[in-house]
Design a protein around this motif. Structure first.
Motif, PDB file in Angstrom:
ATOM      1  N   ALA A  64       0.955  -1.355   0.036  1.00 44.55           N
ATOM      2  CA  ALA A  64      -0.053   0.032   0.061  1.00 44.55           C
ATOM      3  C   ALA A  64       0.981   1.125   0.083  1.00 44.55           C
ATOM      4  O   ALA A  64       0.471   2.104  -0.812  1.00 44.55           O
ATOM      5  N   ARG A  65       1.906   1.297   0.812  1.00 43.37           N
ATOM      6  CA  ARG A  65       2.848   2.630   0.767  1.00 43.37           C
ATOM      7  C   ARG A  65       3.536   2.526  -0.493  1.00 43.37           C
ATOM      8  O   ARG A  65       3.621   3.692  -0.997  1.00 43.37           O
ATOM      9  N   ALA A  66       4.188   1.775  -1.169  1.00 44.44           N
ATOM     10  CA  ALA A  66       4.915   1.525  -2.254  1.00 44.44           C
ATOM     11  C   ALA A  66       3.877   2.054  -3.364  1.00 44.44           C
ATOM     12  O   ALA A  66       4.231   2.867  -4.276  1.00 44.44           O
ATOM     13  N   LEU A  67       2.824   1.742  -3.381  1.00 46.74           N
ATOM     14  CA  LEU A  67       1.682   2.289  -4.442  1.00 46.74           C
ATOM     15  C   LEU A  67       1.346   3.776  -4.211  1.00 46.74           C
ATOM     16  O   LEU A  67       1.351   4.563  -4.981  1.00 46.74           O
ATOM     17  N   ASP A  68       1.265   4.128  -2.966  1.00 46.14           N
ATOM     18  CA  ASP A  68       0.890   5.487  -2.586  1.00 46.14           C
ATOM     19  C   ASP A  68       2.224   6.461  -3.094  1.00 46.14           C
ATOM     20  O   ASP A  68       1.958   7.480  -3.437  1.00 46.14           O
ATOM     21  N   ASN A  69       3.608   5.748  -2.778  1.00 43.33           N
ATOM     22  CA  ASN A  69       4.555   6.593  -3.346  1.00 43.33           C
ATOM     23  C   ASN A  69       4.492   6.715  -4.894  1.00 43.33           C
ATOM     24  O   ASN A  69       4.790   7.689  -5.488  1.00 43.33           O
ATOM     25  N   ALA A  70       4.192   5.661  -5.489  1.00 43.03           N
ATOM     26  CA  ALA A  70       4.003   5.553  -6.857  1.00 43.03           C
ATOM     27  C   ALA A  70       3.008   6.707  -7.428  1.00 43.03           C
ATOM     28  O   ALA A  70       3.059   7.695  -8.780  1.00 43.03           O
ATOM     29  N   LYS A  71       2.023   6.844  -6.523  1.00 44.54           N
ATOM     30  CA  LYS A  71       0.943   7.582  -6.806  1.00 44.54           C
ATOM     31  C   LYS A  71       1.235   9.195  -6.794  1.00 44.54           C
ATOM     32  O   LYS A  71       1.053  10.098  -7.615  1.00 44.54           O
ATOM     33  N   THR A  72       2.036   9.553  -5.674  1.00 45.93           N
ATOM     34  CA  THR A  72       2.693  10.574  -5.556  1.00 45.93           C
ATOM     35  C   THR A  72       3.626  11.070  -6.710  1.00 45.93           C
ATOM     36  O   THR A  72       3.531  12.244  -7.167  1.00 45.93           O
TER      37      THR A  72
ATOM     38  N   GLU B 176      10.865 -13.193  -2.639  1.00 52.93           N
ATOM     39  CA  GLU B 176      10.564 -14.334  -2.307  1.00 52.93           C
ATOM     40  C   GLU B 176      10.265 -14.697  -0.774  1.00 52.93           C
ATOM     41  O   GLU B 176      10.935 -14.194   0.026  1.00 52.93           O
ATOM     42  N   GLY B 177       9.060 -15.376  -0.765  1.00 52.55           N
ATOM     43  CA  GLY B 177       8.603 -15.730   0.676  1.00 52.55           C
ATOM     44  C   GLY B 177       7.613 -14.545   1.362  1.00 52.55           C
ATOM     45  O   GLY B 177       6.945 -14.960   2.177  1.00 52.55           O
ATOM     46  N   ALA B 178       7.463 -13.547   0.648  1.00 54.08           N
ATOM     47  CA  ALA B 178       6.568 -12.581   1.121  1.00 54.08           C
ATOM     48  C   ALA B 178       5.212 -12.893   0.819  1.00 54.08           C
ATOM     49  O   ALA B 178       5.052 -13.736  -0.196  1.00 54.08           O
ATOM     50  N   ASP B 179       4.193 -12.704   1.832  1.00 52.21           N
ATOM     51  CA  ASP B 179       2.600 -12.859   1.474  1.00 52.21           C
ATOM     52  C   ASP B 179       2.358 -12.320   0.095  1.00 52.21           C
ATOM     53  O   ASP B 179       1.663 -11.261   0.320  1.00 52.21           O
ATOM     54  N   LEU B 180       2.188 -13.032  -0.864  1.00 53.63           N
ATOM     55  CA  LEU B 180       1.782 -12.407  -1.969  1.00 53.63           C
ATOM     56  C   LEU B 180       0.326 -12.224  -1.881  1.00 53.63           C
ATOM     57  O   LEU B 180      -0.230 -11.035  -2.445  1.00 53.63           O
ATOM     58  N   ALA B 181      -0.473 -13.120  -1.586  1.00 53.13           N
ATOM     59  CA  ALA B 181      -2.186 -12.792  -1.361  1.00 53.13           C
ATOM     60  C   ALA B 181      -2.089 -11.511  -0.459  1.00 53.13           C
ATOM     61  O   ALA B 181      -3.205 -10.530  -0.963  1.00 53.13           O
ATOM     62  N   ALA B 182      -1.572 -11.282   0.699  1.00 55.30           N
ATOM     63  CA  ALA B 182      -1.578 -10.146   1.155  1.00 55.30           C
ATOM     64  C   ALA B 182      -1.143  -8.907   0.612  1.00 55.30           C
ATOM     65  O   ALA B 182      -1.899  -7.683   0.564  1.00 55.30           O
ATOM     66  N   GLY B 183      -0.072  -8.965   0.024  1.00 58.69           N
ATOM     67  CA  GLY B 183       0.592  -8.005  -0.628  1.00 58.69           C
ATOM     68  C   GLY B 183      -0.228  -7.516  -1.856  1.00 58.69           C
ATOM     69  O   GLY B 183      -0.468  -6.092  -1.964  1.00 58.69           O
ATOM     70  N   TYR B 184      -0.526  -8.511  -2.737  1.00 60.12           N
ATOM     71  CA  TYR B 184      -1.209  -8.025  -3.895  1.00 60.12           C
ATOM     72  C   TYR B 184      -2.695  -7.543  -3.708  1.00 60.12           C
ATOM     73  O   TYR B 184      -3.370  -6.850  -4.261  1.00 60.12           O
ATOM     74  N   GLY B 185      -3.179  -8.364  -2.681  1.00 60.08           N
ATOM     75  CA  GLY B 185      -4.663  -7.862  -2.117  1.00 60.08           C
ATOM     76  C   GLY B 185      -4.762  -6.603  -1.819  1.00 60.08           C
ATOM     77  O   GLY B 185      -5.756  -5.863  -2.066  1.00 60.08           O
ATOM     78  N   ALA B 186      -3.706  -5.804  -1.256  1.00 62.74           N
ATOM     79  CA  ALA B 186      -3.548  -4.657  -0.679  1.00 62.74           C
ATOM     80  C   ALA B 186      -3.717  -3.567  -1.894  1.00 62.74           C
ATOM     81  O   ALA B 186      -4.074  -2.341  -1.521  1.00 62.74           O
ATOM     82  N   ILE B 187      -3.213  -3.979  -2.999  1.00 59.70           N
ATOM     83  CA  ILE B 187      -3.114  -3.031  -4.148  1.00 59.70           C
ATOM     84  C   ILE B 187      -3.948  -3.366  -5.222  1.00 59.70           C
ATOM     85  O   ILE B 187      -4.345  -2.412  -6.054  1.00 59.70           O
ATOM     86  N   ALA B 188      -4.383  -4.437  -5.351  1.00 61.21           N
ATOM     87  CA  ALA B 188      -4.868  -5.063  -6.768  1.00 61.21           C
ATOM     88  C   ALA B 188      -6.528  -4.225  -7.312  1.00 61.21           C
ATOM     89  O   ALA B 188      -6.242  -3.935  -8.403  1.00 61.21           O
ATOM     90  N   GLY B 189      -7.080  -3.604  -6.194  1.00 60.32           N
ATOM     91  CA  GLY B 189      -8.423  -3.002  -6.663  1.00 60.32           C
ATOM     92  C   GLY B 189      -7.842  -1.507  -7.044  1.00 60.32           C
ATOM     93  O   GLY B 189      -8.754  -0.981  -7.699  1.00 60.32           O
ATOM     94  N   LYS B 190      -6.652  -1.086  -6.667  1.00 59.64           N
ATOM     95  CA  LYS B 190      -6.288   0.202  -7.204  1.00 59.64           C
ATOM     96  C   LYS B 190      -5.774   0.081  -8.649  1.00 59.64           C
ATOM     97  O   LYS B 190      -5.455   1.345  -9.244  1.00 59.64           O
ATOM     98  N   LEU B 191      -5.544  -1.021  -8.853  1.00 61.85           N
ATOM     99  CA  LEU B 191      -4.521  -1.071 -10.341  1.00 61.85           C
ATOM    100  C   LEU B 191      -5.588  -1.472 -11.304  1.00 61.85           C
ATOM    101  O   LEU B 191      -5.251  -1.278 -12.801  1.00 61.85           O
ATOM    102  N   VAL B 192      -6.660  -1.795 -11.232  1.00 64.91           N
ATOM    103  CA  VAL B 192      -7.653  -2.124 -12.107  1.00 64.91           C
ATOM    104  C   VAL B 192      -8.368  -1.220 -12.275  1.00 64.91           C
ATOM    105  O   VAL B 192      -8.981  -0.317 -11.553  1.00 64.91           O
ATOM    106  N   SER B 193      -8.876  -0.799 -13.692  1.00 62.48           N
ATOM    107  CA  SER B 193      -9.660   0.466 -14.258  1.00 62.48           C
ATOM    108  C   SER B 193     -10.454  -0.299 -15.321  1.00 62.48           C
ATOM    109  O   SER B 193     -10.466  -1.445 -15.681  1.00 62.48           O
ATOM    110  N   GLU B 194     -11.562   0.813 -15.787  1.00 64.77           N
ATOM    111  CA  GLU B 194     -12.433   0.149 -16.782  1.00 64.77           C
ATOM    112  C   GLU B 194     -11.590  -0.362 -18.058  1.00 64.77           C
ATOM    113  O   GLU B 194     -11.688  -1.246 -18.574  1.00 64.77           O
ATOM    114  N   GLU B 195     -10.407   0.349 -18.442  1.00 61.93           N
ATOM    115  CA  GLU B 195      -9.437  -0.316 -19.345  1.00 61.93           C
ATOM    116  C   GLU B 195      -8.038  -0.671 -18.431  1.00 61.93           C
ATOM    117  O   GLU B 195      -7.261   0.141 -18.428  1.00 61.93           O
TER     118      GLU B 195
END
Length: 134
Positions: free
Chosen positions: A56-64, A85-104
């Motif tokens: 979430a913070r990395a995405l916020d930094n990208a947004k800035t 490797e070893g990071a919780d992919l479901a938690a990490g990607y889950g925290a940002i996936a909704g913000k990456l998706v758009s109509e296109e």
């Protein structure tokens, strides 16, 4: 100027989460965002050991960074998301996936890596955006 196109061609998997091709017409402004980690303005790591908080913070930094170039998350044509490797992919990607998706939806590349440049970082996010300027 022709619009920016995001394509999901027949014969390739169709997903609401990502497109396969982006076509940027001449005249659009290209914006490249370098890898963003979960660091605050002083460079201190945020969310040590927590892939969701770091994502979430990395995405916020990208947004800035995008906003500094007069762009938004919706202008991104390609995201690259690297997880250690070893990071919780479901938690990490889950925290940002909704913000990456758009109509296109943009193009998305995700990968596991053995390490990142910021000690303790679990995720790094970079982006390519295109803005139609008048």
């Amino acid at each position: 100027m022709a619009p920016i196109q995001r394509l999901r061609p027949d014969g390739l998997v169709s997903s609401p989460a990502f497109s396969h091709v982006a076509v940027v017409p001449p005249g659009a402004t290209m914006i490249y965002i370098g890898g963003q980690n979960a660091v605050d303005a002083s460079g201190a790591l945020v969310g040590e050991g927590d892939a969701a908080v770091q994502s979430a913070r990395a995405l916020d930094n990208a947004k800035t960074a995008l906003e500094a170039a007069d762009a938004t998350l919706g202008d991104v044509i390609q995201w690259t998301v690297l997880f250690v490797e070893g990071a919780d992919l479901a938690a990490g990607y889950g925290a940002i996936a909704g913000k990456l998706v758009s109509e296109e939806p943009p193009l998305v590349t995700a990968a596991f890596v053995t390490g990142l440049g910021v000690p303790g970082a679990l995720v790094e996010i970079s982006a390519v955006a295109a803005v139609e300027r008048q």
